[in-house]
Design an enzyme around this catalytic site. Structure first.
Site, PDB file in Angstrom:
ATOM      1  N   VAL A  92       0.809  -1.221   0.000  1.00 43.53           N
ATOM      2  CA  VAL A  92       0.000   0.000   0.000  1.00 43.53           C
ATOM      3  C   VAL A  92       0.840   1.269   0.000  1.00 43.53           C
ATOM      4  CG1 VAL A  92      -2.083  -0.997   1.020  1.00 43.53           C
ATOM      5  CG2 VAL A  92      -0.256  -0.210   2.516  1.00 43.53           C
ATOM      6  N   LYS A  93       2.106   1.150   0.391  1.00 45.38           N
ATOM      7  CA  LYS A  93       3.060   2.279   0.381  1.00 45.38           C
ATOM      8  C   LYS A  93       2.479   3.530   1.038  1.00 45.38           C
ATOM      9  CE  LYS A  93       5.535   0.735  -3.776  1.00 45.38           C
ATOM     10  NZ  LYS A  93       4.678  -0.382  -4.215  1.00 45.38           N
ATOM     11  N   ARG A  94       1.907   3.375   2.204  1.00 42.84           N
ATOM     12  CA  ARG A  94       1.331   4.511   2.918  1.00 42.84           C
ATOM     13  C   ARG A  94       2.407   5.256   3.696  1.00 42.84           C
ATOM     14  NH1 ARG A  94      -2.317   3.364  -0.359  1.00 42.84           N
ATOM     15  NH2 ARG A  94      -4.433   2.819   0.317  1.00 42.84           N
TER      16      ARG A  94
END
Length: 265
Positions: free
Chosen positions: A94-96
């Site tokens: 998700v690369k949040r």
């Protein structure tokens, strides 16, 4: 049990390979599926159904599910449940990355026991500072989960920025990890001949995307990662799933056999 111990157990039993679940249009076409939610579900859940008891870790790419709105997210929930039921680990890509209450909100969404989207680990972006990720990192530790922080990604566009930041990220995580069950991993692409950073002091998991379609290879991991190669979790997506359902098993088997033939992995 900590994420590090669960990962070690799974990889000891099943091999040290992570398979990406990237149901992009080209993959759906290779599977003979129409674009849309039905194709998305048949492909992504079919990957887990076929490989779920053989692969240690699956990495669903959230973007391909988010593109279909609430129906796509519902499919992602079912995929995460399938991975769990198969005894594999889910690493949700998700690369949040955010600050304060926003970062805590992402942590509740993906790393809390009560969330339908809870995964065993997620990817995080440190652009706002590694310290800003602490709400997610600490939530992961408290729930026996893990996080993987982007350091040196597999795409060439990241080079100009990351050659200045990767070592800062690595050093900060080395400092944080001992008191946090070594739950913090790194994302370091398998596509680089020269990483331009020092991983010799890092002893937690390293997610290494880019095997196959992006140009990385199992045989090249030792040269790329050196002494840190023993911590690498090689990740292949299109290399495994991109030629249709019938090729899933043979392609996964081929990569696992290559890994068995390379010392230090």
């Amino acid at each position: 049990m900590t994420y590090a111990k669960r990962l070690a157990g799974n990889t000891a039993e099943r091999g040290n390979l992570c398979v990406g679940i990237d149901p992009m249009p080209s993959v759906l076409a290779a599977w003979g599926l129409e674009p849309g939610v039905r194709g998305l579900e048949k492909c992504s859940r079919g990957i887990v159904e076929e490989l779920g008891e053989r692969i240690a870790v699956f990495k669903p790419q959230s973007a391909f599910f988010e593109a279909h709105g609430s129906r796509g997210i519902a499919v992602l929930e079912r995929v995460l449940a399938d991975i769990r039921d198969a005894g594999a680990l889910s690493l949700l890509d998700v690369k949040r990355g955010d600050i304060g209450s926003s970062m805590a909100g992402y942590a509740d969404a993906y790393l809390h026991d009560e969330s339908a989207l809870a995964a065993d680990a997620i990817t995080l972006s440190p652009y706002l500072g590694v310290g800003a990720l602490l709400p997610a990192i600490d939530q992961a530790v408290n729930s026996g989960r893990g996080v993987y922080v982007l350091a040196r990604t597999s795409n060439p566009e990241g080079t100009e920025l990351q050659e200045h930041t990767a070592q800062l990220v690595i050093d900060e995580i080395i400092r944080l990890n001992p008191g946090r069950d070594h739950a913090i991993g790194l994302v370091v692409g398998a596509t680089h001949s020269d990483l331009g950073c020092d991983l010799s002091g890092f002893n937690s998991s390293i997610l290494a995307p880019g095997i196959g379609a992006q140009g990385g290879s199992i045989q090249g991991l030792s040269a790329t990662f050196g002494r840190a190669a023993e911590h690498v979790l090689p990740t292949a997506s299109r290399e495994v799933i991109g030629a249709g359902h019938e090729e899933l098993g043979p392609r996964a088997t081929r990569l696992l056999e290559q890994m068995n033939a390379v010392s230090g992995l």
